[in-house]
Scaffold this motif. Structure first.
Motif, PDB file in Angstrom:
ATOM      1  N   CYS A  41      -9.926  15.554 102.539  1.00  0.00           N
ATOM      2  CA  CYS A  41      -9.196  16.016 103.721  1.00  0.00           C
ATOM      3  C   CYS A  41      -8.435  17.294 103.399  1.00  0.00           C
ATOM      4  O   CYS A  41      -7.896  17.445 102.301  1.00  0.00           O
ATOM      5  CB  CYS A  41      -8.207  14.950 104.175  1.00  0.00           C
ATOM      6  SG  CYS A  41      -8.974  13.353 104.501  1.00  0.00           S
ATOM      7  N   TYR A  78      -9.320  19.086 108.613  1.00  0.00           N
ATOM      8  CA  TYR A  78     -10.744  19.194 108.293  1.00  0.00           C
ATOM      9  C   TYR A  78     -11.086  18.078 107.314  1.00  0.00           C
ATOM     10  O   TYR A  78     -10.295  17.800 106.401  1.00  0.00           O
ATOM     11  CB  TYR A  78     -11.050  20.542 107.641  1.00  0.00           C
ATOM     12  CG  TYR A  78     -10.750  21.722 108.526  1.00  0.00           C
ATOM     13  CD1 TYR A  78     -11.703  22.210 109.412  1.00  0.00           C
ATOM     14  CD2 TYR A  78      -9.510  22.348 108.476  1.00  0.00           C
ATOM     15  CE1 TYR A  78     -11.425  23.299 110.235  1.00  0.00           C
ATOM     16  CE2 TYR A  78      -9.228  23.437 109.288  1.00  0.00           C
ATOM     17  CZ  TYR A  78     -10.191  23.903 110.161  1.00  0.00           C
ATOM     18  OH  TYR A  78      -9.911  24.979 110.976  1.00  0.00           O
ATOM     19  N   LEU A  86     -17.461  20.133 103.448  1.00  0.00           N
ATOM     20  CA  LEU A  86     -16.156  20.632 103.882  1.00  0.00           C
ATOM     21  C   LEU A  86     -16.134  22.162 103.912  1.00  0.00           C
ATOM     22  O   LEU A  86     -15.616  22.766 104.855  1.00  0.00           O
ATOM     23  CB  LEU A  86     -15.058  20.069 102.984  1.00  0.00           C
ATOM     24  CG  LEU A  86     -13.624  20.222 103.450  1.00  0.00           C
ATOM     25  CD1 LEU A  86     -13.417  19.800 104.893  1.00  0.00           C
ATOM     26  CD2 LEU A  86     -12.704  19.422 102.543  1.00  0.00           C
ATOM     27  N   LYS A  89     -18.085  23.338 107.034  1.00  0.00           N
ATOM     28  CA  LYS A  89     -17.283  23.134 108.250  1.00  0.00           C
ATOM     29  C   LYS A  89     -16.192  24.197 108.377  1.00  0.00           C
ATOM     30  O   LYS A  89     -16.003  24.798 109.427  1.00  0.00           O
ATOM     31  CB  LYS A  89     -16.624  21.759 108.241  1.00  0.00           C
ATOM     32  CG  LYS A  89     -17.512  20.626 108.587  1.00  0.00           C
ATOM     33  CD  LYS A  89     -16.710  19.320 108.570  1.00  0.00           C
ATOM     34  CE  LYS A  89     -17.561  18.134 108.906  1.00  0.00           C
ATOM     35  NZ  LYS A  89     -16.778  16.886 108.901  1.00  0.00           N
ATOM     36  N   LEU A  90     -15.477  24.398 107.288  1.00  0.00           N
ATOM     37  CA  LEU A  90     -14.306  25.263 107.292  1.00  0.00           C
ATOM     38  C   LEU A  90     -14.655  26.746 107.326  1.00  0.00           C
ATOM     39  O   LEU A  90     -14.105  27.505 108.127  1.00  0.00           O
ATOM     40  CB  LEU A  90     -13.478  24.946 106.042  1.00  0.00           C
ATOM     41  CG  LEU A  90     -12.147  25.618 105.881  1.00  0.00           C
ATOM     42  CD1 LEU A  90     -11.163  25.061 106.873  1.00  0.00           C
ATOM     43  CD2 LEU A  90     -11.636  25.384 104.480  1.00  0.00           C
ATOM     44  N   THR A  94     -16.279  27.054 111.620  1.00  0.00           N
ATOM     45  CA  THR A  94     -15.034  27.230 112.370  1.00  0.00           C
ATOM     46  C   THR A  94     -14.867  28.704 112.744  1.00  0.00           C
ATOM     47  O   THR A  94     -14.885  29.572 111.881  1.00  0.00           O
ATOM     48  CB  THR A  94     -13.831  26.753 111.545  1.00  0.00           C
ATOM     49  OG1 THR A  94     -14.028  25.391 111.185  1.00  0.00           O
ATOM     50  CG2 THR A  94     -12.538  26.880 112.335  1.00  0.00           C
TER      51      THR A  94
END
Length: 128
Positions: A41, A78, A86, A89-90, A94
């Motif tokens: 996380c 996230y 991760l 995604k980040l 994004t």
């Protein structure tokens, strides 16, 4: 891995962790593990960099300390099951990207790999 090599590598990392880094004006992340869910996380927090190069809370104007507990609300959480998931995604999915500096992106990638390793092995994870 042989113990001497492991100690030498740890010494290199420890020394590099002491260097000065410029803070990302787009914000910072607090990384932790949710072991029950099997997730890495990363909570994103906004900040403003003042004329001294210090991160300040955009709402209060107060300096955000590097150590200790800070009562702030994150803007986004996230999560990913792996470091790669991760990072994608980040940093790729994004828009706009919450990271504006290459060194910050590299740091996050390293931390996500460390967190993934701790998630797999059961070792303690403490963000560097």
């Amino acid at each position: 891995m042989n113990l001497r090599l492991e100690e030498n590598l740890a010494a290199i990392d420890d020394k590099l962790s002491q260097r000065h880094i410029d803070l990302d004006p787009a914000g910072y992340f607090i990384i932790y593990l949710d072991r029950d869910a099997g997730l890495i996380c990363a909570k994103h927090y906004t900040n403003v960099i003042d004329e001294r190069g210090l991160a300040v809370d955009p709402e209060t104007g107060k300096v955000i300390p590097a150590r200790g507990k800070v009562e702030r609300t994150h803007t986004v959480l996230y999560t990913g099951r792996t470091a790669k998931e991760l990072c994608v995604k980040l940093l790729e999915e994004t828009k706009p990207c919450p990271v504006t500096m290459f060194d910050h992106a590299a740091y996050l990638g390293r931390e996500f790999v460390r967190a993934e390793s701790a998630l797999i092995t059961g070792a303690e994870y403490v963000q560097d």
